[in-house]
Scaffold this motif. Structure first.
Motif, PDB file in Angstrom:
ATOM      1  N   SER A  69       0.833  -1.198   0.000  1.00  0.00           N
ATOM      2  CA  SER A  69       0.000   0.000   0.000  1.00  0.00           C
ATOM      3  C   SER A  69       0.871   1.253   0.000  1.00  0.00           C
ATOM      4  CB  SER A  69      -0.928  -0.018   1.216  1.00  0.00           C
ATOM      5  OG  SER A  69      -1.737   1.133   1.216  1.00  0.00           O
ATOM      6  N   THR A  70       1.882   1.267   0.826  1.00  0.00           N
ATOM      7  CA  THR A  70       2.803   2.402   0.885  1.00  0.00           C
ATOM      8  C   THR A  70       3.533   2.570  -0.439  1.00  0.00           C
ATOM      9  OG1 THR A  70       3.081   2.080   3.265  1.00  0.00           O
ATOM     10  CG2 THR A  70       4.790   3.357   2.142  1.00  0.00           C
ATOM     11  N   PHE A  71       3.968   1.463  -1.005  1.00  0.00           N
ATOM     12  CA  PHE A  71       4.658   1.511  -2.298  1.00  0.00           C
ATOM     13  C   PHE A  71       3.734   2.052  -3.388  1.00  0.00           C
ATOM     14  CE2 PHE A  71       5.855  -0.245  -6.387  1.00  0.00           C
ATOM     15  CZ  PHE A  71       7.198   0.080  -6.457  1.00  0.00           C
ATOM     16  N   ALA A  72       2.500   1.550  -3.444  1.00  0.00           N
ATOM     17  CA  ALA A  72       1.539   2.000  -4.462  1.00  0.00           C
ATOM     18  C   ALA A  72       1.272   3.491  -4.327  1.00  0.00           C
ATOM     19  CB  ALA A  72       0.248   1.199  -4.352  1.00  0.00           C
ATOM     20  N   ASP A  73       1.114   3.960  -3.106  1.00  0.00           N
ATOM     21  CA  ASP A  73       0.893   5.395  -2.886  1.00  0.00           C
ATOM     22  C   ASP A  73       2.087   6.205  -3.387  1.00  0.00           C
ATOM     23  OD1 ASP A  73      -1.565   4.827  -1.734  1.00  0.00           O
ATOM     24  OD2 ASP A  73      -0.844   5.088   0.333  1.00  0.00           O
ATOM     25  N   ALA A  74       3.291   5.759  -3.077  1.00  0.00           N
ATOM     26  CA  ALA A  74       4.498   6.463  -3.507  1.00  0.00           C
ATOM     27  C   ALA A  74       4.640   6.465  -5.026  1.00  0.00           C
ATOM     28  CB  ALA A  74       5.732   5.838  -2.856  1.00  0.00           C
ATOM     29  N   ALA A  75       4.143   5.402  -5.668  1.00  0.00           N
ATOM     30  CA  ALA A  75       4.221   5.302  -7.133  1.00  0.00           C
ATOM     31  C   ALA A  75       3.098   6.069  -7.822  1.00  0.00           C
ATOM     32  CB  ALA A  75       4.189   3.835  -7.554  1.00  0.00           C
ATOM     33  N   GLY A  76       2.149   6.563  -7.043  1.00  0.00           N
ATOM     34  CA  GLY A  76       1.044   7.316  -7.632  1.00  0.00           C
ATOM     35  C   GLY A  76      -0.066   6.446  -8.169  1.00  0.00           C
ATOM     36  N   ALA A  77      -0.139   5.210  -7.714  1.00  0.00           N
ATOM     37  CA  ALA A  77      -1.188   4.289  -8.167  1.00  0.00           C
ATOM     38  C   ALA A  77      -2.425   4.522  -7.314  1.00  0.00           C
ATOM     39  CB  ALA A  77      -0.724   2.848  -8.053  1.00  0.00           C
ATOM     40  N   SER A  78      -3.296   5.384  -7.812  1.00  0.00           N
ATOM     41  CA  SER A  78      -4.458   5.764  -7.014  1.00  0.00           C
ATOM     42  C   SER A  78      -5.654   4.852  -7.218  1.00  0.00           C
ATOM     43  CB  SER A  78      -4.856   7.201  -7.333  1.00  0.00           C
ATOM     44  OG  SER A  78      -5.180   7.315  -8.710  1.00  0.00           O
TER      45      SER A  78
END
Length: 149
Positions: A127-136
């Protein structure tokens, strides 16, 4: 970094397998259009061309094929009749839902193999990785881009 690349490869494999299941019905760019419409709702050709990163004429050809296959619908934009609105037809929504269900099932099977005490940590990390990658989006658009770009 190796662990991250290894995980990315596993995720891309899951995404690719879900795309393969429908490749007899749609191409990868066509599936991207369907997933985009499922995530964002009604769109015009310009938005679809931008999403696919192609010239509008290519987006038109892609959408024309989806129209002929009854996977999307076309209507006039009530605000400006020079523009058309494109949306998912029931068959298109069903196809997207089947691809995403396949991904969810495959991901669930992987998660089931992770020990209970580590699962929450793994999910929080992703979840943290997805947020950092901009995967909304949790709808599969991010994985779709990974597998078809």
């Amino acid at each position: 970094m190796d662990a991250l690349l290894k995980s990315a490869n596993a995720l891309m494999g899951i995404a690719a397998r879900s795309v393969i299941q429908v490749e007899d019905r749609v191409t990868s760019p066509q599936l991207r259009v369907l997933v985009f419409l499922a995530a964002e709702g009604t769109q015009n050709l310009g938005a679809i061309a931008e999403e696919l990163r192609v010239h509008p004429s290519n987006a038109t050809r892609t959408c024309d094929k989806l129209l002929k296959a009854d996977l999307i619908t076309r209507s006039e934009d009530p605000a400006d009749r020079r523009f058309v609105q494109l949306d998912l037809a029931p068959a298109g929504r069903e196809l997207v839902e089947s691809v995403l269900a396949s991904r969810r099932k495959a991901l669930s099977e992987v998660l089931d193999r992770i020990p209970d005490d580590a699962r929450a940590v793994v999910l929080e990390g992703f979840s943290t990785f997805a947020d950092a990658a901009g995967a909304s989006h949790a709808d599969g658009r991010f994985l779709l881009h990974l597998s078809t770009s």
